[in-house]
Design a protein around this motif. Structure first.
Motif, PDB file in Angstrom:
ATOM      1  N   ALA A 314       0.292  -1.702   0.024  1.00  0.00           N
ATOM      2  CA  ALA A 314      -0.010  -0.176   0.377  1.00  0.00           C
ATOM      3  C   ALA A 314       0.854   1.626  -0.142  1.00  0.00           C
ATOM      4  CB  ALA A 314      -0.914  -0.098   0.952  1.00  0.00           C
ATOM      5  N   ALA A 315       2.347   1.039   0.631  1.00  0.00           N
ATOM      6  CA  ALA A 315       3.168   2.070   0.494  1.00  0.00           C
ATOM      7  C   ALA A 315       3.283   2.619  -0.389  1.00  0.00           C
ATOM      8  CB  ALA A 315       4.021   2.495   1.983  1.00  0.00           C
ATOM      9  N   ALA A 316       4.192   1.523  -1.317  1.00  0.00           N
ATOM     10  CA  ALA A 316       4.686   1.644  -2.579  1.00  0.00           C
ATOM     11  C   ALA A 316       3.305   2.300  -3.828  1.00  0.00           C
ATOM     12  CB  ALA A 316       5.210   0.500  -3.323  1.00  0.00           C
ATOM     13  N   ALA A 317       2.264   1.510  -3.416  1.00  0.00           N
ATOM     14  CA  ALA A 317       1.516   1.886  -4.195  1.00  0.00           C
ATOM     15  C   ALA A 317       1.013   3.591  -4.174  1.00  0.00           C
ATOM     16  CB  ALA A 317       0.215   0.828  -3.946  1.00  0.00           C
ATOM     17  N   ALA A 318       1.174   3.934  -2.775  1.00  0.00           N
ATOM     18  CA  ALA A 318       1.033   5.468  -3.239  1.00  0.00           C
ATOM     19  C   ALA A 318       1.888   6.157  -3.203  1.00  0.00           C
ATOM     20  CB  ALA A 318       0.316   5.288  -1.273  1.00  0.00           C
ATOM     21  N   SER A 319       2.672   5.987  -3.513  1.00  0.00           N
ATOM     22  CA  SER A 319       4.331   6.632  -4.279  1.00  0.00           C
ATOM     23  C   SER A 319       4.430   6.354  -5.826  1.00  0.00           C
ATOM     24  CB  SER A 319       5.509   6.883  -3.510  1.00  0.00           C
ATOM     25  OG  SER A 319       5.887   5.309  -3.484  1.00  0.00           O
ATOM     26  N   ARG A 637      13.615 -11.152  -5.247  1.00  0.00           N
ATOM     27  CA  ARG A 637      13.586 -11.616  -6.042  1.00  0.00           C
ATOM     28  C   ARG A 637      12.181 -11.371  -6.666  1.00  0.00           C
ATOM     29  NH1 ARG A 637      14.224 -18.157  -6.373  1.00  0.00           N
ATOM     30  NH2 ARG A 637      13.277 -17.511  -9.025  1.00  0.00           N
ATOM     31  N   PRO A 638      11.900 -11.352  -7.580  1.00  0.00           N
ATOM     32  CA  PRO A 638      10.108 -10.365  -8.477  1.00  0.00           C
ATOM     33  C   PRO A 638       9.629 -11.646  -7.902  1.00  0.00           C
ATOM     34  CG  PRO A 638      12.102  -9.882  -9.995  1.00  0.00           C
ATOM     35  CD  PRO A 638      12.833 -11.408  -8.651  1.00  0.00           C
ATOM     36  N   TYR A 705       4.982  -8.877  -8.013  1.00  0.00           N
ATOM     37  CA  TYR A 705       5.233  -8.405  -6.649  1.00  0.00           C
ATOM     38  C   TYR A 705       7.054  -8.434  -7.207  1.00  0.00           C
ATOM     39  CZ  TYR A 705       0.695 -10.184  -4.704  1.00  0.00           C
ATOM     40  OH  TYR A 705      -0.452 -10.056  -4.322  1.00  0.00           O
ATOM     41  N   ALA A 706       7.240  -7.101  -7.202  1.00  0.00           N
ATOM     42  CA  ALA A 706       8.512  -6.589  -6.643  1.00  0.00           C
ATOM     43  C   ALA A 706       9.239  -5.743  -5.206  1.00  0.00           C
ATOM     44  CB  ALA A 706       9.403  -6.310  -7.958  1.00  0.00           C
ATOM     45  N   GLN A 707      10.913  -6.104  -4.981  1.00  0.00           N
ATOM     46  CA  GLN A 707      10.900  -5.116  -3.761  1.00  0.00           C
ATOM     47  C   GLN A 707      11.469  -3.573  -4.220  1.00  0.00           C
ATOM     48  OE1 GLN A 707      14.973  -6.173  -2.271  1.00  0.00           O
ATOM     49  NE2 GLN A 707      13.587  -5.930   0.030  1.00  0.00           N
ATOM     50  N   GLY A 708      10.665  -3.046  -3.676  1.00  0.00           N
ATOM     51  CA  GLY A 708      10.405  -1.252  -3.643  1.00  0.00           C
ATOM     52  C   GLY A 708       9.257  -1.004  -4.635  1.00  0.00           C
ATOM     53  N   ARG A 709       8.496  -1.928  -5.177  1.00  0.00           N
ATOM     54  CA  ARG A 709       7.431  -1.298  -6.133  1.00  0.00           C
ATOM     55  C   ARG A 709       5.604  -1.712  -6.079  1.00  0.00           C
ATOM     56  NH1 ARG A 709       9.983  -3.460 -11.433  1.00  0.00           N
ATOM     57  NH2 ARG A 709       8.243  -2.542 -12.748  1.00  0.00           N
ATOM     58  N   ALA A 710       5.108  -1.079  -6.041  1.00  0.00           N
ATOM     59  CA  ALA A 710       3.936  -1.872  -6.087  1.00  0.00           C
ATOM     60  C   ALA A 710       3.396  -2.098  -6.656  1.00  0.00           C
ATOM     61  CB  ALA A 710       3.186  -0.223  -6.584  1.00  0.00           C
ATOM     62  N   PRO A 711       2.123  -3.217  -5.906  1.00  0.00           N
ATOM     63  CA  PRO A 711       2.308  -4.784  -7.201  1.00  0.00           C
ATOM     64  C   PRO A 711       1.700  -4.265  -8.150  1.00  0.00           C
ATOM     65  CG  PRO A 711       0.762  -4.352  -5.046  1.00  0.00           C
ATOM     66  CD  PRO A 711       1.900  -3.576  -5.379  1.00  0.00           C
ATOM     67  N   GLN A 712       2.025  -5.071  -9.372  1.00  0.00           N
ATOM     68  CA  GLN A 712       1.741  -4.813 -10.836  1.00  0.00           C
ATOM     69  C   GLN A 712       0.776  -5.899 -11.687  1.00  0.00           C
ATOM     70  OE1 GLN A 712       5.848  -3.745 -12.641  1.00  0.00           O
ATOM     71  NE2 GLN A 712       4.006  -2.408 -13.728  1.00  0.00           N
ATOM     72  N   VAL A 713      -0.676  -5.341 -11.557  1.00  0.00           N
ATOM     73  CA  VAL A 713      -2.409  -6.442 -11.723  1.00  0.00           C
ATOM     74  C   VAL A 713      -2.045  -6.296 -13.393  1.00  0.00           C
ATOM     75  CG1 VAL A 713      -3.994  -6.765 -11.600  1.00  0.00           C
ATOM     76  CG2 VAL A 713      -3.342  -6.239  -9.489  1.00  0.00           C
ATOM     77  N   GLU A 722       3.072  -8.566 -23.740  1.00  0.00           N
ATOM     78  CA  GLU A 722       2.868  -7.783 -22.997  1.00  0.00           C
ATOM     79  C   GLU A 722       3.487  -8.316 -21.564  1.00  0.00           C
ATOM     80  OE1 GLU A 722      -1.114  -7.161 -19.888  1.00  0.00           O
ATOM     81  OE2 GLU A 722      -1.069  -8.047 -21.002  1.00  0.00           O
ATOM     82  N   LEU A 723       3.984  -9.679 -21.279  1.00  0.00           N
ATOM     83  CA  LEU A 723       4.667 -10.589 -19.972  1.00  0.00           C
ATOM     84  C   LEU A 723       6.497  -9.925 -20.164  1.00  0.00           C
ATOM     85  CD1 LEU A 723       3.005 -12.986 -19.597  1.00  0.00           C
ATOM     86  CD2 LEU A 723       2.643 -11.213 -17.882  1.00  0.00           C
ATOM     87  N   ARG A 724       7.200  -9.633 -21.303  1.00  0.00           N
ATOM     88  CA  ARG A 724       7.977  -9.191 -21.747  1.00  0.00           C
ATOM     89  C   ARG A 724       8.256  -8.034 -21.808  1.00  0.00           C
ATOM     90  NH1 ARG A 724       8.652 -13.671 -26.876  1.00  0.00           N
ATOM     91  NH2 ARG A 724       9.857 -15.099 -25.778  1.00  0.00           N
ATOM     92  N   VAL A 725       7.102  -7.156 -21.839  1.00  0.00           N
ATOM     93  CA  VAL A 725       7.137  -5.997 -21.460  1.00  0.00           C
ATOM     94  C   VAL A 725       7.501  -5.625 -19.883  1.00  0.00           C
ATOM     95  CG1 VAL A 725       6.314  -3.702 -21.897  1.00  0.00           C
ATOM     96  CG2 VAL A 725       6.355  -4.266 -23.557  1.00  0.00           C
ATOM     97  N   LEU A 726       6.225  -5.981 -19.687  1.00  0.00           N
ATOM     98  CA  LEU A 726       6.963  -6.819 -18.034  1.00  0.00           C
ATOM     99  C   LEU A 726       8.256  -6.545 -17.175  1.00  0.00           C
ATOM    100  CD1 LEU A 726       5.539  -6.043 -15.012  1.00  0.00           C
ATOM    101  CD2 LEU A 726       4.627  -7.914 -15.450  1.00  0.00           C
ATOM    102  N   LEU A 727       8.302  -7.500 -18.182  1.00  0.00           N
ATOM    103  CA  LEU A 727      10.026  -8.081 -17.221  1.00  0.00           C
ATOM    104  C   LEU A 727      10.900  -7.320 -17.907  1.00  0.00           C
ATOM    105  CD1 LEU A 727       9.495 -11.890 -19.056  1.00  0.00           C
ATOM    106  CD2 LEU A 727       9.630 -11.193 -16.057  1.00  0.00           C
ATOM    107  N   ALA A 728      10.872  -6.647 -18.977  1.00  0.00           N
ATOM    108  CA  ALA A 728      11.768  -5.512 -19.741  1.00  0.00           C
ATOM    109  C   ALA A 728      12.441  -4.341 -18.371  1.00  0.00           C
ATOM    110  CB  ALA A 728      11.654  -4.930 -20.714  1.00  0.00           C
ATOM    111  N   THR A 729      11.166  -4.376 -17.632  1.00  0.00           N
ATOM    112  CA  THR A 729      11.259  -3.487 -16.133  1.00  0.00           C
ATOM    113  C   THR A 729      11.901  -3.550 -14.811  1.00  0.00           C
ATOM    114  OG1 THR A 729       9.439  -3.599 -15.649  1.00  0.00           O
ATOM    115  CG2 THR A 729       8.794  -2.216 -17.250  1.00  0.00           C
ATOM    116  N   LEU A 730      11.768  -4.751 -15.390  1.00  0.00           N
ATOM    117  CA  LEU A 730      13.479  -5.323 -13.801  1.00  0.00           C
ATOM    118  C   LEU A 730      14.230  -5.232 -13.699  1.00  0.00           C
ATOM    119  CD1 LEU A 730      11.340  -8.823 -13.190  1.00  0.00           C
ATOM    120  CD2 LEU A 730      10.497  -6.692 -12.279  1.00  0.00           C
TER     121      LEU A 730
END
Length: 730
Positions: A314-319, A637-638, A705-713, A722-730
């Motif tokens: 929730a804290a990560a999502a707020a920022s 670990r993501p 889920y990844a450390q320091g980030r909001a959960p991405q739905v 879509e999934l490869r674009v998501l993985l590229a952000t890790l």
């Protein structure tokens, strides 16, 4: 496919009792037993009444849990995760059950966390109080006891289980066959110590415990500490301890957040951590000022570890940017209504809805150019769809308000509902195939009434469409439904109504447009062939429902349902025979079906305990658990979580396409992404809570889920891109 021996025994017994059933004689009824077995735990209800059952006499009941190796259940304070075993008694008037006399537990480390619980065999005794108000039956002088028990059994994964038990205790004889087990349980309980000379003192961020009056035999030995108040100390921390003049002193750190700030602290200490060590219990008066808690107290149903993970999310999502956060809380009512409308439109393209629409196409063709029949039927169908969505939404909201953890599609988590739908679609398929006509099986008054009221047929077609469509979560639906759950009831029902309007809109619009009728071929022999062709989508739906039931009740349950459907088809066929053959063959087939239903019914409706069955079938995917997610994220670990269910058609499509792509799975492995699968085929409150925390109420849901980030739905229908674009952000 093989059925269990017990099923065949019941089947033979049922067939042998057919003459009695035909003669109208009672054939008995089943009752709950005193033992329940699962793959992880053998649970048994025991009794101990060494002086018989009567006012003032000692009477004990107890739930004995025998755990498989490495599995455990929980103490009254479960520690960093888990839930204690709960017992709900049904007793006669004048008989009262006390609290569980908890034996001394053991500390069970799990990574950086620790739990308090039991391994091996444990007996949880409960005292009964027999008052003079207890009046047993003269004809049957006994005490009838019923128990519904729930326990959470864990190894690395956690599985909620429950059982129903029954015992009958004779009043005029002793019950002492399990006396040794109860004596061992009494010995395992902590001995009460007087509070004099003992205390607890808050000193900054730590708690200092002093306990006097302990036996001389344990002086100088290290003790294990078990506070009865949850969340009051750092459970996994080492206790700095020592002895001074026969008084034990221990210092333990306080957590950043607490569940309470008590002025008295009940604590159990034990001379060891092997569950058989002697223990002592004392209520310590607390002095000093508790430090301010840095976060809200954990709820009664979520573990502190899960609460901590949710607060971090929730804290990560707020920022984080709005696009990265779970979309539920950021929606407005207008956006939720629009999402529900579009999602309802897309539902018509889902394969789980197609069989019902096929029936409507047959009816559409039958009306030919009768524009009025088109319009009336379309409006009736639309009314059935919208009202069914409203009724289903209202039921789900009411059950959730009553404390039930339910989500969209909850009715298909019941094996009985799945079996009922399979039966209905079997009958529809047989009807479309020409095996029988409903009018031939019904009394003439009923059948003629049905013919004169095609509006009712159209209305109930809409109801059926919603029943089979609700397990699907189309794109745009997920966020709207998750948002609706948290809204006031009036606004939430508007979202459900918008969903129904969206689903009904294409058919209603077609029924109102005369041009659609002109595009249809003229009525003729082709209609009979088309009708028979439409039977096969119905049978395909039955095959899917039987597979879903197999995930819920096991292969024996699926086999029993198939046997019942074959017998039902024979009954339907028998009643189409002419004259005397109809009465003879129909009567025999009906009796056979009734006997099979009695024998196989429990096998069909039996729900296996919720657990990671889907995850175990694939070595690349691990079973989901909230503590497991928190642990992996803490390790850096993501984590990619697939919230799925066997009855969710969209889930199965994604599983066979994007989530089976070899290149994508290699990309996951290269980035060390942990793959977890949460199987919601059977009801699982922990998964329901996790979905609600993400702003969702149904599956499929895909989250990174990844450390320091909001959960991405992610979206409900996945793509490899879509999934490869998501993985590229890790």
């Amino acid at each position: 496919m093989s059925l269990t021996r017990s099923f065949f025994l019941r089947l033979l017994l049922a067939l042998s009792l057919l003459p009695l059933a035909a003669a109208g004689q009672p054939i008995g009824s089943g009752a709950a037993g005193a033992e329940v077995r699962t793959e992880r735990v053998q649970a048994e209800l025991l009794a101990h009444a060494p002086e018989g059952v009567g006012a003032g006499k000692p009477v004990w009941l107890g739930l004995r849990l025998k755990h498989q190796p490495q599995w455990h259940t929980y103490w009254k304070n479960s520690g960093d995760s888990g839930l204690p075993t709960t017992l709900e008694w049904t007793l006669p008037r004048g008989v009262e059950a006390g609290e569980i006399a908890w034996p001394v537990p053991k500390k069970i480390p799990i990574g950086t966390l620790a739990n308090y619980g039991y391994e091996g065999t444990v007996l949880l005794p409960v005292p009964l109080t027999i008052t003079p108000a207890f009046q047993p039956s003269v004809l049957s002088p006994a005490l009838d006891v019923k128990l519904k028990a729930s326990w959470l059994v864990c190894k690395q994964e956690c599985i909620p289980e429950e059982g129903t038990f029954a015992l009958r205790l004779p009043l005029h004889s002793t019950v002492a066959m399990h006396g040794e087990a109860f004596e061992a349980a009494f010995t395992a309980q902590p001995t009460a110590l007087p509070p004099e000379g003992s205390s607890a003192e808050v000193q900054g961020q730590s708690l200092t415990l002093r306990i006097a009056g302990l036996p001389a035999a344990v002086h100088g030995q290290p003790l294990a500490v078990f506070p009865e108040t949850p969340g009051i100390i750092e459970t996994a921390a080492e206790v700095r301890q020592g002895w001074q003049d026969g008084t034990w002193t221990g210092q333990v750190p306080l957590p950043a957040h607490r569940s309470d700030a008590p002025d008295r602290l009940p604590v159990v200490v034990a001379a060891g951590n092997d569950q058989r060590s002697p223990g002592w219990r004392v209520e310590l008066p607390v002095s000093g000022q508790w430090p301010a808690s840095s976060a809200p107290a954990p709820s009664a149903t979520l573990s502190p570890a899960l609460e901590q993970a949710l607060r971090a999310n929730a804290a990560a999502a707020a920022s984080a940017p709005a696009s990265a956060a779970a979309p539920g809380p950021s929606l407005s009512l207008l956006a939720a209504l629009l999402g529900a409308l579009v999602g309802g439109l897309i539902l018509n393209l889902m394969p789980c809805v197609f069989p019902v629409l096929a029936v409507k196409v047959v009816g559409f063709s039958r009306h030919g150019i009768d524009h009025r029949a088109h319009r009336v039927g379309g409006l009736a169908y639309g009314a059935g769809v919208v009202l069914s969505f409203l009724a289903l939404g209202a039921l789900m909201l009411a059950l959730r308000a009553a404390g039930q953890q339910l989500g969209w599609g909850f009715q298909l988590q019941s094996p009985a509902v799945v079996a009922g739908l399979a039966t209905l679609f079997t009958l529809l398929g047989l009807n479309l195939a020409g095996v029988f006509e409903f009018g031939a099986l019904l009394p003439s008054r009923v059948s003629s009434h049905q013919v004169r009221h095609p509006v009712a047929n159209a209305f109930f077609s809409g109801v059926l469409a919603v029943a089979i469509a609700s397990p699907c979560t189309a794109p745009f639906m997920g966020a709207s439904l998750g948002f609706a759950i948290a809204m006031p009831p009036g606004q939430a029902l508007l979202v459900f109504a918008a969903l129904g309007v969206g689903m009904a809109l294409p058919y209603v619009a077609a029924s109102m447009a005369p041009g659609v009728a002109r595009l249809l071929p003229r009525p003729g022999p082709w209609m009979d062939a088309f009708r028979r062709l439409m039977a096969f989508p119905m049978f395909a739906t039955v095959a899917w429902l039987v597979w879903v039931l197999g995930q819920q009740s096991g292969i024996d349950g699926a086999g029993a349902l198939l046997l019942l459907l074959v017998a039902l088809s024979m009954v339907v066929w028998a009643f189409t025979l002419p004259g005397r053959a109809r009465a003879v063959v129909g009567g025999v087939s009906l009796a056979v079906f009734a006997a099979l239903a009695w024998a196989a019914g429990p096998q069909v409706t039996r729900a296996l305990p919720a657990g990671p069955a889907v995850a175990q079938a694939d070595s690349l995917w691990q079973p989901w658990g909230p503590e497991r997610v928190a642990q992996l994220v803490e390790e850096g670990r993501p984590v990619f979580v697939d919230f799925t269910a066997a009855w969710c058609v969209t889930c199965q499509y994604n599983k066979q396409t994007a989530l089976s792509d070899a290149g994508l799975l290699a990309d996951f492995a290269e980035r060390r992404v942990a793959l977890l699968r949460a199987d919601w085929t059977r009801r699982d409150p922990a998964i329901s809570q996790a979905l609600a925390a993400l702003g969702r109420s149904g599956v499929p849901v895909y989250v990174l889920y990844a450390q320091g980030r909001a959960p991405q739905v992610l979206s409900e229908v996945l793509s490899v891109t879509e999934l490869r674009v998501l993985l590229a952000t890790l």
